[in-house]
Design a protein around this motif. Structure first.
Motif, PDB file in Angstrom:
ATOM      1  N   LEU A 117    -137.106  58.220  11.866  1.00 30.03           N
ATOM      2  CA  LEU A 117    -136.224  58.744  10.818  1.00 30.03           C
ATOM      3  C   LEU A 117    -135.701  60.092  11.293  1.00 30.03           C
ATOM      4  O   LEU A 117    -136.374  61.122  11.175  1.00 30.03           O
ATOM      5  N   ILE A 183    -133.019  55.606  12.478  1.00 28.91           N
ATOM      6  CA  ILE A 183    -132.186  55.805  11.291  1.00 28.91           C
ATOM      7  C   ILE A 183    -131.642  57.225  11.347  1.00 28.91           C
ATOM      8  O   ILE A 183    -132.390  58.197  11.252  1.00 28.91           O
ATOM      9  N   ASN A 185    -128.308  60.194  10.597  1.00 33.70           N
ATOM     10  CA  ASN A 185    -127.305  60.716   9.688  1.00 33.70           C
ATOM     11  C   ASN A 185    -126.401  61.574  10.560  1.00 33.70           C
ATOM     12  O   ASN A 185    -126.842  62.073  11.598  1.00 33.70           O
ATOM     13  N   ASN A 253    -127.481  56.415   7.762  1.00 28.32           N
ATOM     14  CA  ASN A 253    -127.736  56.521   6.331  1.00 28.32           C
ATOM     15  C   ASN A 253    -127.030  57.759   5.802  1.00 28.32           C
ATOM     16  O   ASN A 253    -127.400  58.893   6.124  1.00 28.32           O
ATOM     17  N   ILE A 256    -129.421  59.870   2.843  1.00 29.29           N
ATOM     18  CA  ILE A 256    -130.686  60.564   3.084  1.00 29.29           C
ATOM     19  C   ILE A 256    -130.738  61.035   4.533  1.00 29.29           C
ATOM     20  O   ILE A 256    -130.467  60.267   5.460  1.00 29.29           O
ATOM     21  N   GLY A 258    -133.189  62.024   7.443  1.00 30.18           N
ATOM     22  CA  GLY A 258    -134.587  61.792   7.779  1.00 30.18           C
ATOM     23  C   GLY A 258    -135.356  63.087   7.993  1.00 30.18           C
ATOM     24  O   GLY A 258    -134.802  64.187   7.971  1.00 30.18           O
ATOM     25  N   GLY A 296    -140.738  52.280   2.107  1.00 28.02           N
ATOM     26  CA  GLY A 296    -139.678  53.275   2.035  1.00 28.02           C
ATOM     27  C   GLY A 296    -138.676  53.150   3.166  1.00 28.02           C
ATOM     28  O   GLY A 296    -137.466  53.300   2.962  1.00 28.02           O
ATOM     29  N   ILE A 297    -139.161  52.864   4.376  1.00 28.58           N
ATOM     30  CA  ILE A 297    -138.271  52.683   5.521  1.00 28.58           C
ATOM     31  C   ILE A 297    -137.393  51.448   5.335  1.00 28.58           C
ATOM     32  O   ILE A 297    -136.186  51.477   5.611  1.00 28.58           O
ATOM     33  N   ASN A 299    -136.419  50.212   2.585  1.00 25.18           N
ATOM     34  CA  ASN A 299    -135.414  50.560   1.578  1.00 25.18           C
ATOM     35  C   ASN A 299    -134.295  51.391   2.193  1.00 25.18           C
ATOM     36  O   ASN A 299    -133.109  51.188   1.886  1.00 25.18           O
ATOM     37  N   MET A 300    -134.653  52.347   3.077  1.00 25.81           N
ATOM     38  CA  MET A 300    -133.639  53.157   3.746  1.00 25.81           C
ATOM     39  C   MET A 300    -132.725  52.277   4.607  1.00 25.81           C
ATOM     40  O   MET A 300    -131.508  52.478   4.636  1.00 25.81           O
ATOM     41  N   LYS A 303    -130.095  50.448   2.722  1.00 32.53           N
ATOM     42  CA  LYS A 303    -129.021  51.311   2.232  1.00 32.53           C
ATOM     43  C   LYS A 303    -128.285  52.021   3.364  1.00 32.53           C
ATOM     44  O   LYS A 303    -127.580  53.003   3.135  1.00 32.53           O
ATOM     45  N   SER A 304    -128.456  51.520   4.585  1.00 34.07           N
ATOM     46  CA  SER A 304    -127.833  52.132   5.754  1.00 34.07           C
ATOM     47  C   SER A 304    -126.831  51.166   6.383  1.00 34.07           C
ATOM     48  O   SER A 304    -126.877  49.958   6.160  1.00 34.07           O
TER      49      SER A 304
END
Length: 333
Positions: A117, A183, A185, A253, A256, A258, A296-297, A299-300, A303-304
């Motif tokens: 992340l 993941i 950003n 993503n 969020i 990371g 949680g990962i 879910n990320m 949404k990515s």
């Protein structure tokens, strides 16, 4: 036989078995640590012979198994392990050796999948290009660890400790052999850009040529990562992808950023590495914590935007944004 003791003892050895590299056998390692015969080790593993507190201590320290977890002590707490980098007894090459050992442990499990992340560039990518590795080593030692000998020093791009260089190259080779999902950003490049800008504004670069080269290197690294995302494989900087290389998945993503958490799924068990104090990590094998982290990962990821293979438009847009950040920073030189 103490029936109440048996499930705890069996679970204790199950946790040890899960953390063993694939080339080691549980009975051999237990016999070696406890200095008993293989037959005696078997009897302890099967629960036929109770293990003593002294033996529990030796095994739990060696394998980093949480006894609290086995005994259900404080169900809302988690046991983490880690080393701290400092100027007194943990110099940079020792820290790199620990990073390498963690990646080598992951590589020893062929089915291991690594999740990253990325708040910053994932750690191993700093070492893809020797000049960028030299900059990060200088920054960590001068500005984070605050080594006394670094006071008043300026960054020269050719200065890099040979041992650190060798270890960083091994880290890259090992990391590139592990299937990975990163993941990102668009902000993930910001911290390195700001570090370069800070050293520029503080006149810490030995010459302007060093500064300009850092911007070139940052762009070259971004181009390399774009090629990896395009083909979905990991390969060394300056090389070409080949069949059989480790898989590489990259996601963007937008919601969020990371926190540089590293999560390793070995199949039979999981490990979470939490980043703190810039370069330090602590890890846990706690099932409840890791299952929560894994959810949680996932879910990320849902949404990515995936940047691999067929998503040429999204991939081009994302990497152009990263290149534009570097361009904007370079304009102020």
């Amino acid at each position: 036989m103490d029936i109440d003791r048996l499930p705890v003892q069996l679970e204790f050895f199950n946790q040890i078995r899960a953390s063993l590299p694939s080339h080691e056998t549980l009975v051999d390692v237990v016999a070696d640590i406890l200095r008993v015969s293989n037959d005696s080790a078997y009897r302890r593993i099967r629960g036929e012979t109770p293990i003593s507190f002294d033996e529990i201590g030796k095994l739990s320290r060696h394998f980093k198994v949480s006894v609290d977890k086995l005994l259900n002590v404080k169900a809302d707490s988690y046991i983490f392990n880690g080393k701290l980098a400092n100027t007194q007894d943990h110099i940079l090459d020792k820290w790199l050796e620990n990073v390498l050992a963690q990646f080598e442990f992951m590589r020893s499990y062929p089915g291991c999948k690594l999740y990253y992340l990325a708040k910053d560039l994932p750690l191993a990518h700093f070492f893809q290009i020797p000049e960028l590795a030299a900059f990060k080593f200088f920054f960590w030692q001068k500005s984070i660890l605050q080594y006394d000998e670094m006071r008043g020093s300026r960054f020269e791009i050719g200065q890099i400790d040979p041992t650190c260089k060798m270890l960083s190259e091994k880290i890259v080779a090992t990391y590139n052999s592990i299937s990975t999902i990163e993941i990102w950003n668009a902000e993930s490049v910001n911290s390195t850009i700001r570090q370069i800008e800070f050293y520029r504004d503080s006149d810490i670069f030995y010459s302007k040529s060093e500064l300009l080269m850092m911007w070139d290197i940052m762009e070259e690294l971004i181009n390399h990562l774009e090629r990896q995302a395009e083909c979905g494989l990991k390969f060394a900087f300056g090389q070409h992808p080949q069949p059989g290389m480790a898989s590489y998945e990259m996601f963007n993503n937008e919601l969020i950023l990371g926190n540089n958490t590293v999560f390793a799924d070995f199949g039979s068990f999981k490990l979470t590495f939490l980043n703190h104090s810039v370069i330090n990590y602590i890890s846990t094998q706690d099932d409840r914590f890791n299952n929560y982290m894994y959810a949680g990962i996932e879910n990320m990821i849902r949404k990515s935007e995936q940047l691999n293979n067929v998503n040429e438009k999204g991939r081009l847009s994302f990497f152009n944004r990263l290149r534009h950040k570097i361009y904007d920073a370079r304009k102020t030189n």
